[in-house]
Design an enzyme around this catalytic site. Structure first.
Site: not given
Ligand code: NAD
Ligand code: WQD
Length: 357
Positions: A133, A158, A162, A305
């Site tokens: 991430s 969190y 990562k 943030d």
């Molecule tokens: P998500 O929660 O929709 O998907 C993750 C899945 O993993 C879920 O279905 C959950 O049930 C499963 N899971 C969690 N712990 C587990 C375990 N111990 N065993 C088996 N399954 C398990 O999230 P997502 O948005 O699809 O994210 C996928 C990956 O991408 C994650 O590693 C997340 O950290 C990373 N990521 C997400 C974002 C985002 O904003 N969505 C951004 C950057 C990185």
């Molecule tokens: C985006 C923008 C908020 C909600 C998260 C995780 C980070 C990574 C990416 C996984 C910001 C603003 C949001 C609301 C708002 N995920 N906002 N009102 O902050 O980039 O981070 O997603 O790895 O770990 O923390 O994403 O969607 O929460 O916010 O004004 O109700 O929207 O302040 O500027 P962010 P976000």
């Protein structure tokens, strides 16, 4: 036809995992997916998202309900198939929750990953794509962010999970040259499959912007709270690099191909569009595209943030031949299609069945 056939996907029932599986199946791979439903919906142990994926692609997914913390079960599932490579999405990801329950986050994300890597190594399968991430960069020292930007200065648990996993991947790949790993640092994934049949439907409460905007647009919330309107940005609101989840999915297929073609040991790539978009710009675009109204109130900044964060995604373009294609309009349009088709998420059909007797 890909040289590798069987891709093992952890967290496959989740948001990004399910979209990526569509791309994998369409690229000709077979998928073996596991999930423990910590954040995805199920119907008697069946992953509803993956049933939809099967309908979209016309191809089957081998699915197992399995927790990565249950190593014997993981071993059992792994042994049933000839796995060529692994894409590791499974993690818990709620920033606020991670601060309250650090043990839960370190245990799930770190121990879960260690179990997976050990099982892979025992089976001689050492090709991995890891979901990292942009959070590993902490507060940016420069923009756009390149992969060489320092990591580790992170303010939440969190994000640290990562970062620690990335550090662990460096160590395991240094210790054993057989590892062939790509870590993908996603920026802000949004949108849904263009069919509107799969999308984001977490079981844990969400705090991300796009799902919140959609909740307001559909009338489930009276207004959106914008966290801070006095940042030093073009319009005072926070800037992010939103990327369509289908672009993210194609980035994984590109990463698999790169691992197949060359023994890379360990490489890291940003997956973003390279374009920053403010909160107000996203709301405006969403309103335009969906012809809805998203009332908002500008309130205090959210603690921790980041003001502005967007990628330099040139490395992925040069080395993976991948580039994000979708516009912010498409992200909004596709997210909205999913939302109006499934206002209650994947449970819609079940709820309808009950209502119809
Ligand atoms: P998500 O929660 O929709 O998907 C993750 C899945 O993993 C879920 O279905 C959950 O049930 C499963 N899971 C969690 N712990 C587990 C375990 N111990 N065993 C088996 N399954 C398990 O999230 P997502 O948005 O699809 O994210 C996928 C990956 O991408 C994650 O590693 C997340 O950290 C990373 N990521 C997400 C974002 C985002 O904003 N969505 C951004 C950057 C990185
Ligand atoms: C985006 C923008 C908020 C909600 C998260 C995780 C980070 C990574 C990416 C996984 C910001 C603003 C949001 C609301 C708002 N995920 N906002 N009102 O902050 O980039 O981070 O997603 O790895 O770990 O923390 O994403 O969607 O929460 O916010 O004004 O109700 O929207 O302040 O500027 P962010 P976000």
């Amino acid at each position: 036809m890909p040289k590798w056939k069987n891709v093992f996907v952890t967290g496959g029932a989740g948001y990004i995992g399910s979209h990526c599986i569509v791309e994998l199946l369409e690229a000709g791979y077979d998928v073996i997916a596991v999930d423990n439903f910590a954040n995805s919906v199920n119907d008697n142990g069946e992953a509803i998202s993956l049933k939809k994926v099967e309908q979209i692609t016309g191809k089957p997914v081998a699915f197992y309900q399995c927790d990565l913390l249950d190593k014997p079960k993981l071993e059992e599932v792994f042994s049933k198939h000839e796995i060529d490579c692994v894409i590791h999405f499974a993690a818990i990801k709620a920033v606020g929750e991670s601060m309250q329950f650090p043990f839960m986050y370190y245990k799930n994300n770190l121990i879960g990953t260690i179990n997976l890597l050990e099982v892979m190594q025992a089976h001689g399968c050492q090709q991995l794509v890891f979901s990292s991430s942009c959070t590993v960069y902490g507060n940016p020292e420069h923009l756009p962010i390149t992969e060489t930007h320092p990591t580790g200065n992170i303010t939440n648990v969190y994000g640290r999970t990562k970062f620690f996993i990335e550090e662990m991947l460096k160590d395991v790949s240094a210790a054993d040259k057989s590892w062939n790993i790509i870590s993908l640092r996603y920026f802000n994934p949004v949108g849904a499959h263009p069919s509107g049949d799969i999308g984001e439907d977490p079981t844990k409460p969400f705090t991300n912007l796009m799902p919140y905007i959609a909740q307001v647009a559909i009338g489930n919330k009276p207004y959106l709270t914008i966290f801070g309107g006095d940042y030093e940005t073009t319009d005072g609101t926070g800037i992010r690099d939103y990327i369509h989840v289908m672009d993210l999915a194609s980035g994984h297929v590109a990463a698999l191909k790169a691992l197949q073609n060359e023994h890379l040991r360990l490489k890291v790539y940003n997956l973003g569009t390279g374009e920053g978009c403010s909160v107000l710009q996203l709301i405006k675009k969403f309103e335009e595209v969906t012809k809805t109204k998203v009332p908002y109130k500008i309130e205090d900044r959210r603690i921790g943030d980041i003001v502005s964060m967007y990628a330099n995604a040139n490395l992925a373009k040069e080395e993976l031949g991948w580039q994000a294609k979708c516009t912010v309009e498409e992200m909004c349009k596709d997210f909205w299609r999913w939302k109006i088709k499934n206002p209650n998420g994947y449970k819609t059909d079940a709820v309808k069945q009950v209502a119809n007797g």
